[in-house]
Design an enzyme around this catalytic site. Sequence first.
Site, mmCIF file in Angstrom:
data_model
loop_
_atom_site.group_PDB
_atom_site.id
_atom_site.type_symbol
_atom_site.label_atom_id
_atom_site.label_comp_id
_atom_site.label_asym_id
_atom_site.label_seq_id
_atom_site.Cartn_x
_atom_site.Cartn_y
_atom_site.Cartn_z
ATOM 1 N N CYS A 118 0.846 -1.188 0.000
ATOM 2 C CA CYS A 118 0.000 0.000 0.000
ATOM 3 C C CYS A 118 0.880 1.236 0.000
ATOM 4 C CB CYS A 118 -0.952 0.008 1.202
ATOM 5 S SG CYS A 118 -0.119 0.193 2.797
ATOM 6 N N CYS A 121 3.436 1.793 2.769
ATOM 7 C CA CYS A 121 4.718 1.096 2.644
ATOM 8 C C CYS A 121 5.729 1.981 1.916
ATOM 9 C CB CYS A 121 4.534 -0.213 1.882
ATOM 10 S SG CYS A 121 3.415 -1.393 2.668
ATOM 11 N N ASP A 524 25.567 21.486 -35.369
ATOM 12 C CA ASP A 524 27.020 21.568 -35.383
ATOM 13 C C ASP A 524 27.473 20.857 -36.666
ATOM 14 O OD1 ASP A 524 29.674 21.987 -34.377
ATOM 15 O OD2 ASP A 524 29.701 19.855 -33.879
ATOM 16 N N ASP A 715 27.606 16.791 -30.998
ATOM 17 C CA ASP A 715 28.165 15.521 -30.540
ATOM 18 C C ASP A 715 29.374 15.659 -29.633
ATOM 19 O OD1 ASP A 715 30.122 16.294 -32.447
ATOM 20 O OD2 ASP A 715 30.682 14.189 -32.694
ATOM 21 N N ASP A 719 30.106 20.970 -27.338
ATOM 22 C CA ASP A 719 28.691 21.229 -27.590
ATOM 23 C C ASP A 719 27.844 21.120 -26.321
ATOM 24 O OD1 ASP A 719 28.967 21.600 -30.372
ATOM 25 O OD2 ASP A 719 29.047 19.444 -30.667
#
Length: 830
Positions: A118, A121, A524, A715, A719
Amino acid sequence: MAYASSLTEPVPAASPAATCFHCGLPVAANTRYVARIDDQECWFCCPGCQAVAKAIVAAGLADFYRHRTEPARQADESLVQALDELRVYDRPAIQNSFVRSEAAHLRSASLILEGIVCAACVWLNERHVGALPGVHTFRINYSTQRAYLEWDEREIRLSDILAAITAIGYRAYPFDHDRQQAVYERERAGALRRVAVAGVGAMQVMMLALAMYFGDYYGMDADSRQLLRWISLVITLPVLLYSARPFFAAAWRGLRRRQLGMDVPVSIAIASAFCASAWHTWYGAGEVYFDSVTMFTFLLLGSRFLEMQVRQRAGRVAEQQVRMLPATAVRLGDGDAQETVAVAELLPGERVLIRPGATVPADGRVVEGISSVDESLLTGESLPLPKSVGATLIGGSLNVESPLVMEIDKVGAETVLSTIVSLTERAAGTKPPLAQLADRVAGWFVGGVLLIATAVAVWWGLHDPAVAFPITLAVLVVTCPCALSLATPTALTAATAYLTQCGLLATRAHALETLARVTHVVFDKTGTLTLGQLQLIAVESVGALDSQRCLELAAALERGSEHPVAQTLRKAAQGTLRAEQVKNTPGAGVEGWVDGARYRLGRADFVAQLSATPLVESATDKSTATRVALGDAQGVLAWFELADTLRPDAGAVVTALQAMGLRVMLLSGDRAETVRTIAGQLGIDQAEAGLMPADKLARLHALQSEGAVVAMIGDGINDAPVLAAATVSIAMGTGTQLAHAAADMILLSGRLDALSQGISVARRTVNIIRQNLSWAIGYNALATPLAATGWIVPWAAALGMSLSSLLVVGNALRLKSMRREVGDRVQQTP
């Protein structure tokens, strides 16, 4: 009721209690385990439950016993043995498989908890574990029983955290996807049983209801009618007590937290209809609505079961990625001796044999063999990729053709697969703004429904009491906000699963919703629009030697260099020429002897100094290329032109984005000539070169200040600041870990066509959500007045509500049928 924190030891007395205070199991007559809580003697069935109660009260968390709605699980009497077994999770070799490093000493892991019955808990565990020194975060998902844990390993050990959970009567383990699958299966089986019971009950009760309806026309006697009513009541009881139980439990949990969930009006409608029908059956007068109770329960459970199937199916996409790593691997020792070991025992630097049909156990690179590898479940790439010596391998991919020997670079939580799982869990841990808005609207909507139903009941009670109850019941049923609550999460779940299969992974909750609003796409260059690797694009011989001989000489001179130019020349050359007395001049080039002749390779002026002859320029002029000269004592022999080539699908993607009405920009730190040429080839009107990370950030902020919604694709490490500042950021799957951490989405496949597909899916998803919300609101706006005026009977209201929910789910599932909109996928070579 307040609880004191004093507990006594067992006393020699017979137990006067019938059940255990902690777990609710019977207490034997001769049991002597007792604790004094709030000056009252509380009895326990075993020393385990008594020990758990001591731990709970000693931690100042005795309010757990006040808030719980069900008894806790019986504690394990062998707690000491269980705690000792947890020490195994402190071993580094074991932690490699599930623990991730967030910072210098900060660690995180996913756990699965057993014994959660429940909301109390969850409350108990979160506060108990969260109060431990060194624990930074501990969150539990009640529906999945999964917990996310962050801790400082300098202050506390993982086994101590698991032991603290065990001490209060629960068990925690490192998240096991087999266990999660078992949870899914139990959830599905339980839901299916409830649907089946409700379906059988609805069919039987509807048959009896039809008999009573027709009996009104054919003169059924009162005793027969009363018998059919009692039979209907008996058939409806299992539907009410078993099938409809989740509605009542969810409504009660919400009310205890002072929240109006959609199960509140559902529970009121079912309970009131049954109670009224039972009352009328007992007294033999009035209408009965057992058919409405059973049909409403069956149809609502059916629509929720379908929604659960969609949710679990989407969740299995991520589960498949997690389960891809094999349990064992073939490790190669001295003399290529083979040994089968657990994947958790592998270490960086070791060699592993990967047989055809076997799964790559970790990240690394090929050191022997040539084959093809299927990475479709990781990157969305549909075709196997060729792999040869030096190629990278991703853990979880499948070797298709021939044996490979790989050298391991990363294991455990450092692998690409573990990073994907971690980012996926981060996205799943939060709700997107659109879903949060729908939840808030649903809460207010439920309150409005209850007010409308109350007003309808009062009005009809004053004007025509005989029809007040069925009309009020129809209002409660027809206005159930199931469709409203399903409108957003179903569509988002289906779209996220679809994009993950395409190789576009959402790592933050808002990503998909924000992607649909994008107005500007900023790229980029290096590693994004281009492959990020130098390629030899031309060899121009200007001396006595042919191009192939010149290339072999250049490769011989660069044999020991790790410079990108050297690697590219060696990769392109064939032959086994060896250079001697090689001397490197930083910033200029290399010089050496091959077959008794002296050669130079590098900058044009450096090479020309060897012959002291006028420099003869290349006949061609590629301003975007890196130009390297080879010469001897007689002069320049050849020109090598190297360039970073465009991705095969870059042009098609830029065209597709522009066709969507998006403004495409290129921001790069490369030379102006190179950037200008790339932009011209791709048809990008706005391109800027020579930008430092701070310059890119300034350009991004300038766009956002003008109201632009910017998607940034990059990447590299440089960046990361721009990715973090973008409205929605997308990192290439081949990019750095830092770029991945800063991004909202990751292009796992490395194919840019997934980006345009992602924007298209995001837009369609938002449109479908709007359609679903419009339908849900419009349906309720139309049906509510009809029900309030008595035009809709309760069973028809149940049918309409369920069909409305199924329509919303079906509309969301249309996302699964989408096809790519950016032409054919082009096979890349690694």
